[in-house]
Enzyme design. Structure first.
Site, PDB file in Angstrom:
ATOM      1  N   CYS A 275       0.810  -1.234   0.000  1.00 56.94           N
ATOM      2  CA  CYS A 275       0.000   0.000   0.000  1.00 56.94           C
ATOM      3  C   CYS A 275       0.836   1.274   0.000  1.00 56.94           C
ATOM      4  O   CYS A 275       0.580   2.202  -0.779  1.00 56.94           O
ATOM      5  CB  CYS A 275      -0.945  -0.006   1.193  1.00 56.94           C
ATOM      6  SG  CYS A 275      -0.156  -0.437   2.741  1.00 56.94           S
TER       7      CYS A 275
ATOM      8  N   HIS B 108      -2.726   6.425   4.842  1.00 59.09           N
ATOM      9  CA  HIS B 108      -1.296   6.573   5.118  1.00 59.09           C
ATOM     10  C   HIS B 108      -0.814   7.942   4.619  1.00 59.09           C
ATOM     11  O   HIS B 108      -1.326   8.465   3.621  1.00 59.09           O
ATOM     12  CB  HIS B 108      -0.485   5.535   4.339  1.00 59.09           C
ATOM     13  CG  HIS B 108      -0.632   4.123   4.815  1.00 59.09           C
ATOM     14  ND1 HIS B 108      -1.270   3.767   5.977  1.00 59.09           N
ATOM     15  CD2 HIS B 108      -0.170   2.958   4.281  1.00 59.09           C
ATOM     16  CE1 HIS B 108      -1.209   2.451   6.126  1.00 59.09           C
ATOM     17  NE2 HIS B 108      -0.552   1.933   5.104  1.00 59.09           N
TER      18      HIS B 108
END
Ligand code: A2P
Length: 346
Positions: free
Chosen positions: A130, A243
Site C-alpha cells: 500500500c 497513510h
C-alpha cells in the site's frame, strides 16, 4: 456484445474485502456471479452486494471452479495456499498479499505506472504494498520527466494496514485511555492509540523492516528502474485508514518546483492539495474514502540543489489496496487480457 465475469473475493470479510465489494458495485464491474470466500470462522455470514445478501463460504479446493477472476486479500499464507489451485482451475488471480510480488514471473502493477507489464501475466498479478502504491502514483510522473536518482521516504501509516481488527483495536485502545484505563494490545505489539512506533514487520540484518524493504524493492520493480537508490523509515501512527508519506527526491539536475507542481496537477490518480496561505496540505482524514493520492507541500530541498520535497496522504484500503486491484481487473477486461475463453457472454 458485452461480457461479464465470474468473480471470487478471497478474504471478503476483511477491511480490503469490504472495499472490494463496494468498488465492484460502485464501479459497475461486469459481474455475472460473485463468490465470497473467507476462513471457516466466517462461513454462514452474509455480506450485501447490489442489495442482495450473499453467503460467505470457507475457501476450499472446489471454490475456484467456474471462476474467471479471484481478488485475493486474505494474507500471504492464504494466497500461497490457494493461488495455484485457483489458476489451475482457470482463474486469473489478482493478489493483494506480498507472497508473489517479487517473483520475476509475476507482474507487479500500478495501472497509472506500468499497465503494459500486466499483458504478460501467467494467471497471477500482484498488487503492490500500500505505501509503495501511493508513493509510485506521486513519484512516477516526475520520474518520467527526469529520472529520480535517490528517494528517501518516511511514512506515517494507519492502523488499517494491519486489517479490520487492528482498526477496531485502535478505537478500543483510544476509548480505554480516555476512560483512564490501560490500553490492551493484541493485534499490534504495543498500544497505538496516543502513540506511534516503527513499523512492526520483521527486521533484516541491516536493521530495515519488511515494510521498508517492500518500498525499496517493489518501487524499483514497478518503475523498471533497479538503479534508483531508495531508503525508507516506516512508522505506525494512530490514524484509522489513510497513510501519509514525506518523500525526498534527488535528481541529476535541479527540478523546478513550479514544473513539478504542474506535472502533479495533471497526473492521473493524483490530486494536488496545497494552500500555502492557510498551511493546508494533504491529511489522512481528508484522504480517507478518496480514490486519488493527495499530494502537496512540494518544495525545493534547501539541503540539495537537485532535491525536491513532497508530502502525500492516500487511502490505504482504497488506492493502497482494493481500488488498485479493481483497476488492474478493469485493465485486464479493457485490454482483453483475461483469458478470452473465461468471459461469459450475456
Ligand atoms: P475471516 O474474517 O474469516 O478471518 P483483514 O486483513 O481485514 O484482517 O482481513 C483478512 C481476511 O482474510 C478476512 O476476510 C479473513 O477471513 C481472511 N482470512 C484470514 N485467514 C484465512 C484463511 N486461512 N483462509 C481464508 N481466509 C482467511
Amino acid at each position: 456484445m458485452s461480457k461479464s465475469y465470474r468473480v471470487a473475493i478471497l478474504g471478503a470479510t476483511g477491511a480490503v474485502g469490504a472495499e472490494l465489494l463496494e468498488l465492484l458495485e460502485s464501479r459497475n464491474f461486469p459481474i455475472s456471479n460473485l463468490k465470497l470466500l473467507a476462513s471457516p470462522r466466517s462461513a454462514g455470514r452474509t455480506l450485501k452486494f447490489q442489495g442482495e445478501d450473499l453467503p460467505v463460504a470457507a475457501v476450499t479446493a472446489e471454490s475456484f471452479a467456474n471462476v474467471d477472476l479471484v481478488l485475493a486479500s486474505a494474507g500471504g499464507s492464504t494466497s500461497k495456499a490457494w493461488a495455484k489451485t485457483a489458476i489451475a482451475a482457470g482463474a486469473v488471480v489478482i493478489d493483494n498479499s506480498s507472497a508473489f510480488r517479487m517473483d520475476s514471473q509475476v507482474p507487479l502493477i500500478v495501472p497509472e505506472v506500468n499497465p503494459q507489464a500486466a499483458a504478460h501475466h501467467q494467471g497471477l498479478i500482484a498488487n503492490p504494498n500500500c505505501t509503495t502504491i501511493l508513493m509510485a502514483v506521486a513519484v512516477w510522473p516526475l520520474h518520467q520527466v527526469q529520472p529520480v536518482k535517490r528517494l528517501i521516504a518516511a511514512t506515517y501509516q494507519s492502523a488499517s494496514g494491519a486489517g479490520a481488527q487492528a482498526m477496531v483495536e485502535l478505537q478500543t485502545q483510544s476509548q480505554a485511555i480516555l476512560q483512564g484505563e490501560t490500553p490492551q494490545a493484541e493485534i499490534f505489539p504495543y498500544p497505538l492509540a496516543f502513540n506511534l512506533f516503527p513499523h512492526n514487520s520483521p527486521l533484516n540484518d541491516w536493521g530495515y523492516c519488511e515494510e521498508e524493504m517492500k518500498m525499496v524493492n517493489e518501487t524499483r520493480k514497478i518503475f523498471g528502474s533497479p538503479e534508483i537508490a531508495i531508503t525508507a523509515t516506516c512508522v505506525r501512527v494512530p490514524v484509522l485508514r489513510a497513510h501519509s508519506e514525506a518523500i525526498n527526491l534527488e535528481f541529476a539536475h535541479p527540478f523546478p518546483v513550479e514544473k513539478a507542481r504542474e506535472i502533479l496537477a495533471a497526473a492521473p490518480g493524483v490530486k494536488l492539495v496545497e494552500d500555502w496561505q492557510a498551511n493546508y496540505f494533504p491529511m489522512p482524514m481528508e484522504a480517507s474514502g478518496k480514490d486519488e493520492v493527495l499530494v502537496g507541500r512540494i518544495r525545493q530541498d534547501i539541503s540539495h540543489p537537485c532535491g525536491l520535497e513532497l508530502w502525500l496522504s492516500g487511502d490505504q484500503i482504497r488506492k493502497g489496496a482494493a481500488l488498485n486491484a479493481i483497476q488492474i481487473a478493469e485493465l485486464l477486461v479493457a485490454k482483453n487480457w483475461l483469458h478470452p475463453a473465461a468471459a461469459a457472454t450475456i
